[in-house]
Design a protein around this motif. Structure first.
Motif, mmCIF file in Angstrom:
data_model
loop_
_atom_site.group_PDB
_atom_site.id
_atom_site.type_symbol
_atom_site.label_atom_id
_atom_site.label_comp_id
_atom_site.label_asym_id
_atom_site.label_seq_id
_atom_site.Cartn_x
_atom_site.Cartn_y
_atom_site.Cartn_z
ATOM 1 N N ARG A 1 -4.086 6.400 3.812
ATOM 2 C CA ARG A 1 -3.303 5.383 4.381
ATOM 3 C C ARG A 1 -4.031 5.073 5.688
ATOM 4 N N ASP B 1 5.676 5.391 1.161
ATOM 5 C CA ASP B 1 5.305 6.876 0.790
ATOM 6 C C ASP B 1 5.950 7.137 -0.643
ATOM 7 N N GLU C 1 -5.705 1.274 6.644
ATOM 8 C CA GLU C 1 -5.431 0.454 8.055
ATOM 9 C C GLU C 1 -6.667 0.011 8.574
ATOM 10 N N ALA D 1 0.849 -1.285 0.081
ATOM 11 C CA ALA D 1 0.030 0.035 0.003
ATOM 12 C C ALA D 1 0.874 1.205 -0.014
ATOM 13 N N PHE D 2 0.969 2.054 -1.099
ATOM 14 C CA PHE D 2 1.828 3.132 -0.902
ATOM 15 C C PHE D 2 0.745 4.349 -1.760
ATOM 16 N N GLN E 1 2.135 10.283 1.355
ATOM 17 C CA GLN E 1 2.089 10.381 2.558
ATOM 18 C C GLN E 1 2.908 12.006 2.737
ATOM 19 N N LEU F 1 -0.649 -5.028 5.764
ATOM 20 C CA LEU F 1 -0.251 -3.948 5.014
ATOM 21 C C LEU F 1 1.234 -3.705 4.905
ATOM 22 N N LEU G 1 3.334 -0.773 3.965
ATOM 23 C CA LEU G 1 3.085 0.533 3.648
ATOM 24 C C LEU G 1 4.444 1.160 3.179
ATOM 25 N N THR H 1 -2.306 10.865 2.984
ATOM 26 C CA THR H 1 -2.158 10.303 4.469
ATOM 27 C C THR H 1 -3.580 9.773 5.031
#
Length: 384
Positions: free
Chosen positions: A44, A71, A48, A28-29, A32, A67, A69, A41
């Motif tokens: 994200r 940025d 979650e 998951a990008f 952010q 996930l 994660l 942001t």
């Protein structure tokens, strides 16, 4: 002692694969940081939130979703690097994101080569458009409405109001160009004439020149196609120039932040939006209403609304991950089977609409998934 140490090491080595086998990795990008962090942001946080919900309800046939994660920083090159890491190092089973159309296009070839399904949260259509110009999209899906759908929703409204001569101001990025392309293509269908087109940079701080040229073309309305602060700047510049024309923004701007930045200049501005923005005005017969209300309840319980008020982007990661999770529950995580299952999603009622994905349409949302909203007394309501 040495024998005991050896036994412990052996146990740890054999236990590690078992622990990994108990979870399913999803990359998951999002942005952010960078120019779209105000979208990335909270996206994200929603990612979650929905993964926590899925795991609390039993996960994927007993396995937890995990996930991974990252940025993207609104940087296409970094997004490409992260996508490769997800696929070849983290061995994720699916990818969610990124945030911007340009970064989405930069990873399109990567996921096609790596043969991993990606469900993007970008606004522009090129990520799911094929041919020599845009490349294959077999492994790419997206949860926000297509730009073409948003343009149609806007044009239906304009035609109803008798506004047939418009001036267009679009950002010079991939998203802005995509919107302009669809407006020029669809305008004849709705009897609309684009009398002027001006572009601007996403970081520009003054659009008076473009607005002056637009006004001089004698349109009946102005259309701006961008996300972020640029849309608010256009609204303020329009008022500063004394331009007495209705302003229509795109589907990426229904956000309390738009009203905050533009202030009183936003009053009366209209734009296509997801039903999330006006859930209280929806009839009880709308199947999306309880879904949206549950989403808002969970979002507020987490306290996210205090820093990131609900906006039209809020549900994109929720829908993307839920559709992927539903497909995994049916067919597991084999890439080919998972891709096919996502592609055959029918009747999924989500936060952003009811999705009916097909091999030709890797979005699956229609014009009926959107409403027209306007700013009235400092808040969004259904447009009159």
């Amino acid at each position: 002692m040495k024998r005991m140490t050896g036994i412990l090491i052996a146990l740890l080595l054999t236990a590690t694969p078992l622990l990994a086998a108990d979870s399913i990795k999803i990359g998951a990008f999002f942005d952010q940081s960078g120019r779209a962090a105000f979208i990335g942001t909270p996206t994200r946080l929603v990612a979650e939130m929905v993964v926590d919900k899925i795991n609390a309800e039993g996960g994927i046939n007993g396995k937890k979703l995990q996930l991974v994660l990252a940025d993207t920083e609104a940087n296409p090159t970094k997004a490409t690097s992260i996508a490769r890491k997800f696929i070849y190092k983290e061995h994720v089973r699916a990818i969610i994101g990124p945030t911007l159309t340009d970064t989405g296009m930069s990873v399109k070839k990567v996921v096609h080569k790596g043969r991993v399904p990606i469900f993007m949260t970008v606004g522009g259509d090129p990520v799911i458009m094929g041919g020599d110009r845009f490349g294959p999209f077999d492994w790419v899906f997206k949860s926000p409405q297509r730009s073409s759908i948003a343009v149609e929703r806007l044009f239906i409204y304009l035609k109803k109001k008798g506004l047939t001569k418009v001036a267009l101001l679009n950002a010079a990025d991939g998203f802005g160009k995509d919107g302009a392309r669809w407006m020029k293509k669809l305008a004849p269908k709705y009897g609309i004439k684009i009398v002027s087109q001006e572009s601007f940079g996403t970081r520009d701080t003054d659009m008076t020149s473009q607005l002056t040229k637009a006004r001089n073309a004698n349109p009946q309305a102005l259309i701006a196609w961008t996300i972020g602060p640029a849309g608010s700047i256009i609204a303020k510049n329009k008022v500063q120039l004394g331009i007495d024309l209705p302003l229509f923004q795109c589907h990426g701007l229904p956000d309390p932040k738009y009203i905050e930045l533009a202030g009183k200049a936003s009053e009366g501005d209209r734009m296509p939006a997801t039903k999330l923005m006006v859930v209280d005005e929806l009839p009880d017969s709308d199947p999306q209403k309880p879904v949206i209300q549950e989403f808002i309840r969970l979002y507020r319980e987490k306290g996210y609304d205090k820093q990131f008020p609900i906006n039209t982007h809020s549900g994109y990661a929720w829908d993307a991950i839920t559709i992927v999770a539903n497909a995994m529950k049916k067919v597991g995580t084999d890439p080919e089977k998972l891709r096919a299952a996502i592609e055959n999603t029918r009747g999924y009622v989500g936060v952003s609409g009811t999705y009916n994905i097909t091999p030709q349409d890797h979005n699956g949302l229609g014009v009926d998934s959107m409403v027209m909203v306007q700013v009235k007394n400092g808040r969004f309501v259904l447009a009159e």
